[in-house]
Design an enzyme around this catalytic site. Structure first.
Site, short mmCIF file in Angstrom:
data_model
loop_
_atom_site.label_atom_id
_atom_site.label_comp_id
_atom_site.label_asym_id
_atom_site.label_seq_id
_atom_site.Cartn_x
_atom_site.Cartn_y
_atom_site.Cartn_z
N ASN A 140 0.83 -1.21 0.00
CA ASN A 140 0.00 0.00 0.00
C ASN A 140 0.86 1.26 0.00
O ASN A 140 0.58 2.22 -0.73
CB ASN A 140 -0.92 0.01 1.23
CG ASN A 140 -2.15 -0.86 1.03
OD1 ASN A 140 -2.62 -1.05 -0.09
ND2 ASN A 140 -2.67 -1.39 2.12
N HIS A 145 -3.05 2.40 -2.49
CA HIS A 145 -4.12 1.54 -2.00
C HIS A 145 -4.91 0.87 -3.13
O HIS A 145 -5.46 -0.21 -2.93
CB HIS A 145 -5.08 2.36 -1.13
CG HIS A 145 -4.49 2.72 0.21
ND1 HIS A 145 -4.46 1.84 1.26
CD2 HIS A 145 -3.87 3.86 0.64
CE1 HIS A 145 -3.87 2.41 2.30
NE2 HIS A 145 -3.50 3.64 1.95
N ASP A 149 -5.62 -3.01 -3.13
CA ASP A 149 -6.95 -3.60 -3.30
C ASP A 149 -6.94 -4.68 -4.38
O ASP A 149 -7.57 -5.74 -4.23
CB ASP A 149 -7.97 -2.53 -3.67
CG ASP A 149 -8.31 -1.62 -2.49
OD1 ASP A 149 -7.93 -1.95 -1.36
OD2 ASP A 149 -8.95 -0.57 -2.72
N GLU A 175 -6.50 -7.22 5.37
CA GLU A 175 -5.98 -8.14 4.35
C GLU A 175 -6.08 -9.59 4.81
O GLU A 175 -5.47 -10.48 4.20
CB GLU A 175 -4.52 -7.80 4.02
CG GLU A 175 -3.51 -8.12 5.08
CD GLU A 175 -3.34 -7.00 6.12
OE1 GLU A 175 -2.33 -7.01 6.82
OE2 GLU A 175 -4.22 -6.13 6.21
#
Length: 252
Positions: A140, A145, A149, A175
């Site tokens: 990240n 991000h 994702d 996660e």
């Protein structure tokens, strides 16, 4: 009103509508029988034309009333069926994680409770595997991000593809992904975790103009009777795996 209470209300309403439709049909049949009796009686009447006219008028009036009522019942049932479809869709959405498309924490809690009850009844445990993406914060921080994702979604899909159709994949939080493997003892659950670990390590996840590779750690346990204890031990095992830097599973 809760989802369960609403579903129960809809079901009861449908039953009542079915009963109403049956009642209308039965009443119409009974009225037809009475009209036939009147018609036979009118054949011997001195004023047969007048009696027959009254009988036919009554029959047509009843027919129109019943057809109108049946039409309304049909329309209401169509509306309710549509609402039931919407309710089912909303129920499924409430159980689905928006990012990964797999079950969410709420659905996982329901599933593990069901598996624990099944285990108490059959003495047949389910495997429980908690999976964490190693160094996910670095992904990240380094790539953003959006990339994180995509990696999380990709890992969840790889995990799902390494399992059977009957197995459960759920985003537990962040996660962390939880797997439920029915009819599986601890040894076989460890084998499933190892197969999943290898599958993820051999995969690459497309993020814009690059492909990222990741590894996972996992904690393994079984769900036998107490789902809370099963989760705690699997989570402890995962924490130990992360703390030791293992790219593997561990059991505590």
């Amino acid at each position: 009103m809760s989802t369960t209470a609403y579903e129960t209300s809809i079901t009861e309403l449908c039953k009542r509508l079915d009963a109403l439709a049956i009642g209308v049909s039965d009443e119409f049949a009974r009225h037809q029988q009475r009209l036939h009796v009147l018609q036979r009686m009118s054949e011997g009447s001195s004023d047969a034309t007048e009696v027959r006219g009254a009988v036919l008028a009554s029959a047509y009036a009843l027919l129109e009333a019943v057809e109108g009522l049946q039409s309304q019942v049909g329309e209401v049932r169509t509306i309710i069926e549509h609402q039931q479809g919407l309710l089912h869709s909303l129920h499924e959405e409430s159980r689905t994680d928006a990012l990964t498309g797999h079950l969410n924490r709420r659905a996982f809690d329901e599933e593990i409770a069901r598996r624990a009850a099944e285990s108490r009844r059959t003495a047949n445990p389910a495997g429980l595997i908690f999976v964490d993406i190693d160094h996910f914060k670095v992904i990240n921080d380094t790539y953003g991000h959006v990339a994180g994702d995509k990696v999380l979604k990709g890992v969840a899909n790889v995990l799902a593809n390494s399992l059977r159709d009957m197995d459960v994949v759920s985003r537990y939080g962040g996660e962390e992904v939880a797997l439920l493997v029915p009819n599986t003892n601890l040894l076989n659950a460890c084998r499933v975790a190892e197969r999943a670990r290898i599958a993820v390590s051999q995969s690459a996840f497309a993020c814009d103009d690059r492909e990222l590779s990741v590894t996972i750690s996992a904690g393994v346990n079984i769900v036998d009777e107490d789902p809370t204890e099963a989760v705690r031990h699997a989570d402890d095992a995962l924490y130990a795996a992360n703390a030791r830097g293992w790219k593997d599973y561990t059991v505590v």
